[in-house]
Scaffold this motif. Structure first.
Motif, PDB file in Angstrom:
ATOM      1  N   LEU A 174       0.791  -1.104  -0.162  1.00 13.75           N
ATOM      2  CA  LEU A 174      -0.013  -0.082  -0.013  1.00 13.75           C
ATOM      3  C   LEU A 174       0.802   1.173  -0.077  1.00 13.75           C
ATOM      4  N   GLU A 175       2.110   1.195   0.570  1.00  8.47           N
ATOM      5  CA  GLU A 175       2.944   2.474   0.857  1.00  8.47           C
ATOM      6  C   GLU A 175       3.542   2.923  -0.911  1.00  8.47           C
ATOM      7  N   ILE A 176       3.337   1.811  -1.735  1.00 11.47           N
ATOM      8  CA  ILE A 176       3.735   2.333  -3.056  1.00 11.47           C
ATOM      9  C   ILE A 176       2.725   2.933  -3.874  1.00 11.47           C
ATOM     10  N   GLN A 177       1.254   2.991  -3.188  1.00  8.96           N
ATOM     11  CA  GLN A 177       0.324   3.520  -3.897  1.00  8.96           C
ATOM     12  C   GLN A 177       0.432   5.046  -3.772  1.00  8.96           C
ATOM     13  N   ASP A 178       0.402   6.128  -4.722  1.00  6.41           N
ATOM     14  CA  ASP A 178       0.540   7.622  -4.552  1.00  6.41           C
ATOM     15  C   ASP A 178      -0.871   7.996  -3.748  1.00  6.41           C
ATOM     16  N   LYS A 204      -8.053 -12.759   1.702  1.00  5.71           N
ATOM     17  CA  LYS A 204      -6.695 -12.034   1.937  1.00  5.71           C
ATOM     18  C   LYS A 204      -5.601 -12.780   0.822  1.00  5.71           C
ATOM     19  N   ASP A 205      -6.048 -13.449   0.064  1.00  6.40           N
ATOM     20  CA  ASP A 205      -5.488 -13.770  -1.332  1.00  6.40           C
ATOM     21  C   ASP A 205      -5.693 -13.047  -2.520  1.00  6.40           C
ATOM     22  N   ILE A 206      -6.351 -11.895  -2.292  1.00  8.14           N
ATOM     23  CA  ILE A 206      -6.733 -10.835  -3.190  1.00  8.14           C
ATOM     24  C   ILE A 206      -5.604 -10.549  -4.031  1.00  8.14           C
ATOM     25  N   ASP A 207      -5.769 -10.129  -5.268  1.00  3.91           N
ATOM     26  CA  ASP A 207      -4.638  -9.437  -6.037  1.00  3.91           C
ATOM     27  C   ASP A 207      -4.455  -8.087  -5.635  1.00  3.91           C
ATOM     28  N   PRO A 208      -3.240  -7.782  -5.377  1.00  3.81           N
ATOM     29  CA  PRO A 208      -2.931  -6.172  -4.680  1.00  3.81           C
ATOM     30  C   PRO A 208      -3.337  -5.300  -5.307  1.00  3.81           C
ATOM     31  N   GLU A 209      -3.493  -5.301  -6.648  1.00  5.67           N
ATOM     32  CA  GLU A 209      -4.111  -4.269  -7.367  1.00  5.67           C
ATOM     33  C   GLU A 209      -5.399  -4.067  -7.223  1.00  5.67           C
ATOM     34  N   LEU A 237      -6.951  -5.255  -4.168  1.00  3.95           N
ATOM     35  CA  LEU A 237      -7.318  -4.677  -2.885  1.00  3.95           C
ATOM     36  C   LEU A 237      -7.108  -3.115  -2.968  1.00  3.95           C
ATOM     37  N   ALA A 238      -6.153  -2.422  -3.622  1.00  2.00           N
ATOM     38  CA  ALA A 238      -6.154  -1.037  -3.670  1.00  2.00           C
ATOM     39  C   ALA A 238      -7.330  -0.489  -4.219  1.00  2.00           C
ATOM     40  N   GLY A 239      -8.023  -1.060  -5.239  1.00  2.66           N
ATOM     41  CA  GLY A 239      -9.159  -0.860  -5.863  1.00  2.66           C
ATOM     42  C   GLY A 239     -10.245  -0.714  -4.859  1.00  2.66           C
ATOM     43  N   ALA A 240     -10.180  -1.968  -4.116  1.00  4.43           N
ATOM     44  CA  ALA A 240     -11.430  -2.075  -3.102  1.00  4.43           C
ATOM     45  C   ALA A 240     -11.281  -0.987  -1.908  1.00  4.43           C
ATOM     46  N   ILE A 241     -10.166  -0.661  -1.459  1.00  8.78           N
ATOM     47  CA  ILE A 241     -10.000   0.304  -0.639  1.00  8.78           C
ATOM     48  C   ILE A 241     -10.521   1.875  -1.245  1.00  8.78           C
ATOM     49  N   ARG A 242     -10.132   2.084  -2.494  1.00  5.25           N
ATOM     50  CA  ARG A 242     -10.597   3.389  -3.094  1.00  5.25           C
ATOM     51  C   ARG A 242     -12.009   3.180  -3.149  1.00  5.25           C
TER      52      ARG A 242
END
Length: 229
Positions: free
Chosen positions: A40-44, A123-128, A130-135
């Motif tokens: 997550l820390e590499i997401q702008d 927990k095995d969600i693709d990292p990208e 997960l970032a989309g889910a957070i947004r």
């Protein structure tokens, strides 16, 4: 040299960039917390503001740090995620909670959603993803798989049933858009309203139907045929 926190607007003037989404990571396994933080820390547009290893600590950290989104495990020794969700709701904390769990059984996920979670991912969600889910949850969306939505509907005791007539025409339109996963901003754009007005309509809907949150409102709308196609 331009400020990296500013963008150029359509008129050529500089405009502040949107503030990053502040995230609190809650999981009893340090390796999971570290992995989530590293990605997550590499997401702008996402900033990890803290971590917690159990439910009670998560509530305290949420009050201290004011995150926008909380990534919450469900089963943790020392205090589980469902109880933490209930405590966050009781204190009126505005953070949106996204359950991140390896337990996908309805008996585990449904109580978390009913306690106020905005959705869940594995927990095995693709990292990208997960970032989309957070947004997505930060924007006001509710993330429910069809099977889980059906389980929630089946367990629903009917809160708000028979009260559709108490809603105004505009409130009914807003409720239908909530059921389709639209955020307040998207609802405002679709109905040509201000976001403040939409928030007022949402509050009125929850009060009139005796519902606790947008998740329950979305489910109520599905059950009563307001979700559309």
């Amino acid at each position: 040299m331009p400020d990296p926190t500013e963008t150029t607007g359509p008129t050529g003037t500089t405009e502040p960039s949107p503030a990053p989404i502040r995230v609190l990571v809650v999981d009893d396994h340090q390796v999971v917390r570290r992995g989530l933080r590293t990605f997550l820390e590499i997401q702008d547009d996402i900033e990890v503001v803290g971590e917690a290893a159990d439910g009670p600590t998560a509530v305290d950290r949420a009050k201290e740090l004011g995150p926008d989104v909380i990534l919450m495990d469900v089963k943790m020794p020392g205090g589980d995620g469902v109880e933490a969700l209930r405590r966050l709701r009781e204190c009126g904390h505005p953070a949106r909670v996204l359950v991140v769990t390896s337990f996908t059984e309805q008996r585990t996920v449904v109580p978390a959603l009913r306690a106020g979670a905005a959705g869940y991912v594995q927990k095995d969600i693709d990292p990208e993803a997960l970032a989309g889910a957070i947004r997505s949850v930060h924007a006001g969306h509710v993330l429910l798989e069809p099977a889980i939505a059906q389980a929630l509907l089946a367990q629903d005791s009917g809160g708000g049933a028979g009260r559709a007539g108490s809603l105004t025409e505009r409130e009914t339109e807003v409720l239908a858009l909530i059921a389709r996963g639209r955020s307040n901003r998207e609802i405002a754009r679709a109905l040509v309203l201000s976001e403040k007005t939409v928030k007022t309509h949402v509050s009125n809907i929850l009060m009139k139907l005796d519902l606790a949150d947008r998740t329950q409102a979305a489910l109520w709308a599905v059950r009563n045929g307001l979700a559309g196609d």
